[in-house]
Scaffold this motif. Sequence first.
Motif, PDB file in Angstrom:
ATOM      1  N   GLY A  91       0.747  -1.208  -0.067  1.00  0.00           N
ATOM      2  CA  GLY A  91      -0.060   0.024   0.104  1.00  0.00           C
ATOM      3  C   GLY A  91       0.913   1.203  -0.135  1.00  0.00           C
ATOM      4  O   GLY A  91       1.849   1.290   0.670  1.00  0.00           O
ATOM      5  N   ARG A  92       0.482   2.361  -0.936  1.00  0.00           N
ATOM      6  CA  ARG A  92       1.350   3.473  -1.207  1.00  0.00           C
ATOM      7  C   ARG A  92       1.471   4.206   0.464  1.00  0.00           C
ATOM      8  O   ARG A  92       2.468   4.556   0.900  1.00  0.00           O
ATOM      9  N   HIS A  93       0.211   4.473   0.951  1.00  0.00           N
ATOM     10  CA  HIS A  93       0.361   5.182   2.134  1.00  0.00           C
ATOM     11  C   HIS A  93       1.181   4.427   3.366  1.00  0.00           C
ATOM     12  O   HIS A  93       2.000   5.066   4.188  1.00  0.00           O
ATOM     13  N   LYS A  94       1.263   3.107   3.398  1.00  0.00           N
ATOM     14  CA  LYS A  94       2.128   2.447   4.348  1.00  0.00           C
ATOM     15  C   LYS A  94       3.506   2.507   3.835  1.00  0.00           C
ATOM     16  O   LYS A  94       4.371   2.801   4.983  1.00  0.00           O
ATOM     17  N   MET A  95       3.935   2.708   2.527  1.00  0.00           N
ATOM     18  CA  MET A  95       5.240   2.938   2.140  1.00  0.00           C
ATOM     19  C   MET A  95       5.911   4.165   2.642  1.00  0.00           C
ATOM     20  O   MET A  95       6.946   4.521   2.972  1.00  0.00           O
ATOM     21  N   ILE A  96       5.059   5.320   2.339  1.00  0.00           N
ATOM     22  CA  ILE A  96       5.410   6.638   2.553  1.00  0.00           C
ATOM     23  C   ILE A  96       5.541   6.605   4.081  1.00  0.00           C
ATOM     24  O   ILE A  96       6.382   7.230   4.692  1.00  0.00           O
ATOM     25  N   ALA A  97       4.452   6.070   4.843  1.00  0.00           N
ATOM     26  CA  ALA A  97       4.759   6.336   6.245  1.00  0.00           C
ATOM     27  C   ALA A  97       5.931   5.387   6.674  1.00  0.00           C
ATOM     28  O   ALA A  97       6.658   5.977   7.794  1.00  0.00           O
ATOM     29  N   ALA A  98       6.191   4.517   6.269  1.00  0.00           N
ATOM     30  CA  ALA A  98       7.595   3.722   6.732  1.00  0.00           C
ATOM     31  C   ALA A  98       8.830   4.576   6.208  1.00  0.00           C
ATOM     32  O   ALA A  98       9.870   4.723   7.067  1.00  0.00           O
ATOM     33  N   LEU A  99       8.849   5.227   5.147  1.00  0.00           N
ATOM     34  CA  LEU A  99       9.876   6.115   4.667  1.00  0.00           C
ATOM     35  C   LEU A  99      10.026   7.419   5.878  1.00  0.00           C
ATOM     36  O   LEU A  99      11.277   7.903   6.147  1.00  0.00           O
ATOM     37  N   GLU A 100       8.919   7.918   5.971  1.00  0.00           N
ATOM     38  CA  GLU A 100       8.767   8.985   7.052  1.00  0.00           C
ATOM     39  C   GLU A 100       9.474   8.495   8.437  1.00  0.00           C
ATOM     40  O   GLU A 100      10.006   9.449   9.086  1.00  0.00           O
TER      41      GLU A 100
END
Length: 291
Positions: free
Chosen positions: A231-240
């Motif tokens: 999921g894109r939102h999960k990937m962004i949250a992980a990078l943040e």
Amino acid sequence: MFTRIALFLATNLAVLFLASIVMSLLGVSPDQMAGLLVLGAMFGFGGSLVSLLTSKWMAKRATGAHVITQPRSEAERWLVDTVRRQAQAAGIGMPEVAIYDAPEINAFATGANRNNALVAVSTGLLRNMSADEAEAVLGHEIAHVANGDMVTMALLQGVLNTFVIVLARVVGGIVDGYLSGNREGEGRGMAYFAIVLVLEMVFGLFATMIAMWFSRRREFRADAGGAQLAGRHKMIAALEKLALNHGHSTLPNQIAAFGIAGGMGEGLRRLFLSHPPLAERIAALRASAAA
């Protein structure tokens, strides 16, 4: 994967053929060029392929990673189940799943075969990331395996090593001949070997820049793959979350390029980074969502 390797090797054989023509124009005989190419390929590809074939063993030994053969806790069971599900979705064989003791948030994947890889996460990741964030990190690593990044990096490094070895000796011979007045009947002296050593270091820097440029590009692809799997939102949250950790990594040099963390540097140092800055990776994911 075999098609990728065949096309990659064919392309670089064509480049080597073109280089042989250029070298012949510089006065390098076909026999000398053939000998240099064989020498360069033996040492250039040899080291890269040995490193690739032993990558899993070296990674386990260097990090002290514990491979999960039988889950001993809910966290380990979740890790194995998540990796199995993502591997099936990516169309690859089930990798070995391991945990290594390190305080930072990090993970890596390695292996010579996309159907026999290793995915490892740090204890710091398990302590500091939510299940959604950890799922995205695992997706990123599975994407590396599915994309064949370890094999491609080894092949690229082998070609670059070969060019460094060959070009350093060809150019070194030309420079040495010029400095010695092109006197015939004299063997290679210490000056020639000193020139070759310096040229190998100089050409090696440029080769490293090329390898790291490719490494940075593959990180964007792995982020996109992780976004597709988790999921894109999960990937962004992980990078943040990684950004809050400043992308710090204590992975050994031989596997640091395969970790998810990294990407800090400005100016010329940026050319030698294996990972893009986390802010750029996050921006790329957000831009792809808006496209």
